[in-house]
Design a protein around this motif. Sequence first.
Motif, short mmCIF file in Angstrom:
data_model
loop_
_atom_site.label_atom_id
_atom_site.label_comp_id
_atom_site.label_asym_id
_atom_site.label_seq_id
_atom_site.Cartn_x
_atom_site.Cartn_y
_atom_site.Cartn_z
N ILE A 425 0.83 -1.20 0.00
CA ILE A 425 0.00 0.00 0.00
C ILE A 425 0.87 1.26 0.00
O ILE A 425 0.64 2.20 -0.78
N LYS A 428 2.65 1.64 -3.43
CA LYS A 428 1.74 1.98 -4.52
C LYS A 428 1.22 3.41 -4.43
O LYS A 428 0.88 4.03 -5.45
N SER A 429 1.15 3.94 -3.21
CA SER A 429 0.54 5.27 -3.03
C SER A 429 1.55 6.41 -2.97
O SER A 429 1.18 7.57 -2.78
N ASP A 431 4.21 9.38 -3.91
CA ASP A 431 4.31 10.42 -4.94
C ASP A 431 5.71 10.36 -5.55
O ASP A 431 6.71 10.67 -4.89
N ASN A 447 2.78 9.08 0.81
CA ASN A 447 1.56 9.87 0.75
C ASN A 447 0.54 9.20 1.66
O ASN A 447 -0.07 8.19 1.30
N LYS A 450 -3.30 8.99 0.36
CA LYS A 450 -3.50 7.98 -0.68
C LYS A 450 -3.37 6.58 -0.10
O LYS A 450 -4.12 5.66 -0.47
N ALA A 451 -2.43 6.40 0.83
CA ALA A 451 -2.25 5.10 1.46
C ALA A 451 -3.49 4.71 2.26
O ALA A 451 -3.94 3.56 2.21
N GLU A 453 -6.59 5.70 1.75
CA GLU A 453 -7.67 5.38 0.82
C GLU A 453 -7.54 3.96 0.29
O GLU A 453 -8.54 3.24 0.14
N LEU A 454 -6.30 3.54 0.01
CA LEU A 454 -6.08 2.16 -0.42
C LEU A 454 -6.36 1.17 0.71
O LEU A 454 -6.99 0.12 0.49
#
Length: 495
Positions: A425, A428-429, A431, A447, A450-451, A453-454
């Motif tokens: 996670i 992948k998230s 920046d 980030n 974003k992490a 949200e995943l």
Amino acid sequence: MRADCIGGSSINVNRAYTDSVSNSAPKGGTEVKSDSGAASTPVDAFQSSDLTVGDDGNVRFILSFSKDAKASDTTAFLKAQEKSGSTISNNLPLINGCSVDVKPENVDNMLKNLPVGTQIAIDRPLAFDNPTIMKSAEPGAAANGQSKVPADIADALIGIDEVWDMGYTGKGQTIAIIDSGIYPHPDLEGKITGWVDMQEGTLKPIDTYGHGTHVAGIAAGSGAKSAGVHKGVAPDANVVGVRISNVSEAIKGIQWVIENKDRLGIGVINMSLGDFAMRSYKDDPWAQAAEKAMEAGLVVCVAAGNDGPSERNISTPGIHPDIITVGALDDNGTLDRSDDKVADFSSRGPTNIDGINKPDLVAPGVDIYGPLAPEAGIDNESLPHIGKDYVAISGTSMATPMVAGVAACLKQANPNLTHKDVKEILVKSCDNYLDEPKYVQGAGLINAKKALELALTWDTSHDIEALAKNAPKNEAASSVEAKDAAPSDEGFLMA
């Protein structure tokens, strides 16, 4: 944290390190050179290595016996060493080994009689010097005409403030800080829910150096002494202090965390320290101990080291491909990403032996404010201070607890996340906006939003099945007694 190696070749004469710090032999130590005859020893080229003799007159080694070694052979070897005057100082069943204190005149004999397949490393003590001074970060002042103070800049860059706004602050999560200790600073009041001192056996949290206190505050400090300005990334998480002073104690500390994780609710380990990597992660005792922690269901975050800008200097246990290895971003004190870069001191990959791309990601690591322990050895009048309560320090040590704090927030959002999930996670998230190769910045800047949200939508059903199938049996190694693997429960301070 950082300490230095003396010599070294294929037998992993290691240089332990503590971020923002460097120096050579331990205080009071002397140098001795082994003149072993070489070819007949089970390890190569050790005879030319310089060994550091401690104040007790011994050289300390970490031994990890082969899983195929006969218990009778290792037992006979250890008894012979004790008979010759050596001392088994720490039993380390987590790596099927131990640490042993050897008189300099007995080193050759020990090497010649090691059981076949034994891995050996120098058990270097952690030693400290003055922190690296990057630049002056004046508290409360605007950065380049902006309204943000340094703490706000780091928070805003990783997006953690938006995570807090969504209600995720690490509540219900606990981070183990394996470090120089933790002082009960007001920002950590009521948050130190467990404690063990592998160095001196103290029963209450202490930190004479201050590194661990600073790290703990970045991860989970409440910001009580700054009206919340300088709070940690997971301000509602708890911490458990594991005080260590050398590599074998770090390994022993990891074992203690594994054994006590359920009782204390530990989900994340932070190690803002490491050792110079001289061998594959498959043969490195610290990396292998960390692997056991991941297998036990713990999220493990480790500093990449402060040996940049040269390449191939990632520290162990951060050399392990599965560990979350953290480099440091220099944001130049602004929110403008155009002036961001990986800090010059941040260690670069690939890993020295295995050629693995590391670090995995970066987080802010220059002039990071954190709690200051009274009369801390890490303190320096040249560093930026906020009264006597906070100090700003630079290092991958400071970047790592930011990632550990985010991991705690992700575990709060989705408690079933495994180490593998959290790492995937986070990567992948990230920046990825820096003009740097992967072996310098990894996937980029963490980030947190974003992490999160995943994490909220991450499918962990396959992980639950895998954990049930592969749950570690926690068996003590057959060739080494486990009775001294950890202190009794009297070592804890429960809040």
